[in-house]
Design a protein around this motif. Structure first.
Motif, PDB file in Angstrom:
ATOM      1  N   SER A 110       0.716  -1.131  -0.095  1.00 35.50           N
ATOM      2  CA  SER A 110      -0.034   0.015   0.044  1.00 35.50           C
ATOM      3  C   SER A 110       0.856   1.387   0.001  1.00 35.50           C
ATOM      4  N   GLY A 111       2.160   1.188   0.060  1.00 34.12           N
ATOM      5  CA  GLY A 111       2.938   2.249   0.236  1.00 34.12           C
ATOM      6  C   GLY A 111       3.320   2.766   1.320  1.00 34.12           C
ATOM      7  N   LYS A 112       2.697   2.194   2.492  1.00 32.67           N
ATOM      8  CA  LYS A 112       2.978   3.065   4.056  1.00 32.67           C
ATOM      9  C   LYS A 112       4.067   2.630   4.510  1.00 32.67           C
ATOM     10  N   LEU A 113       4.794   1.475   3.985  1.00 29.08           N
ATOM     11  CA  LEU A 113       6.298   1.095   4.322  1.00 29.08           C
ATOM     12  C   LEU A 113       6.990   0.733   3.040  1.00 29.08           C
ATOM     13  N   LYS A 114       8.056   1.294   3.034  1.00 26.71           N
ATOM     14  CA  LYS A 114       9.047   1.060   1.887  1.00 26.71           C
ATOM     15  C   LYS A 114       9.936   0.068   2.289  1.00 26.71           C
ATOM     16  N   GLY A 115      10.712  -0.563   1.228  1.00 27.93           N
ATOM     17  CA  GLY A 115      11.191  -1.779   1.270  1.00 27.93           C
ATOM     18  C   GLY A 115      12.366  -1.549   2.160  1.00 27.93           C
ATOM     19  N   GLY A 116      13.103  -0.416   2.231  1.00 26.94           N
ATOM     20  CA  GLY A 116      14.298  -0.208   3.071  1.00 26.94           C
ATOM     21  C   GLY A 116      14.042  -0.366   4.556  1.00 26.94           C
ATOM     22  N   PRO A 117      12.987   0.394   4.923  1.00 28.80           N
ATOM     23  CA  PRO A 117      12.493   0.219   6.344  1.00 28.80           C
ATOM     24  C   PRO A 117      12.127  -1.282   6.662  1.00 28.80           C
ATOM     25  N   ALA A 118      11.452  -1.957   5.626  1.00 27.30           N
ATOM     26  CA  ALA A 118      11.053  -3.155   5.888  1.00 27.30           C
ATOM     27  C   ALA A 118      12.222  -4.182   6.282  1.00 27.30           C
ATOM     28  N   LEU A 119      13.195  -4.060   5.543  1.00 28.31           N
ATOM     29  CA  LEU A 119      14.443  -4.899   5.542  1.00 28.31           C
ATOM     30  C   LEU A 119      15.043  -4.733   6.968  1.00 28.31           C
TER      31      LEU A 119
END
Length: 64
Positions: free
Chosen positions: A21-30
Motif C-alpha cells: 500500500s506504500g505505507k512502508l517502503k522496502g528499506g525500512p521493512a528490511l
C-alpha cells in the motif's frame, strides 16, 4: 511453537500489505526484519516470547 509461527505469518502479512500500500517502503521493512533477527539472538528473546505468550493467553481467555 504454533503461536510463534502464526504470529510470524500474521506480522509478515501485515508487513507485506503495508509495503504494497506504500505505507512502508522496502528499506525500512528490511531494517525491521534484520532488527527482528538480531533481537531474537539477544538475552531479551525469552522475555519477549513470554510476553507474547501471556498476551495470547489473555486474548484467548476473552469471552465475547
Amino acid at each position: 511453537m504454533v503461536i510463534s509461527v502464526s504470529l510470524v505469518l500474521l506480522v509478515g502479512i501485515v508487513m507485506f500489505l503495508m509495503i504494497r500500500s506504500g505505507k512502508l517502503k522496502g528499506g525500512p521493512a528490511l531494517v525491521a526484519i534484520l532488527f527482528g533477527f538480531l533481537l531474537a539472538s539477544t538475552d531479551m528473546a525469552p522475555d519477549i516470547q513470554e510476553f507474547l505468550n501471556s498476551l495470547s493467553r489473555t486474548i484467548a481467555d476473552i469471552d465475547l
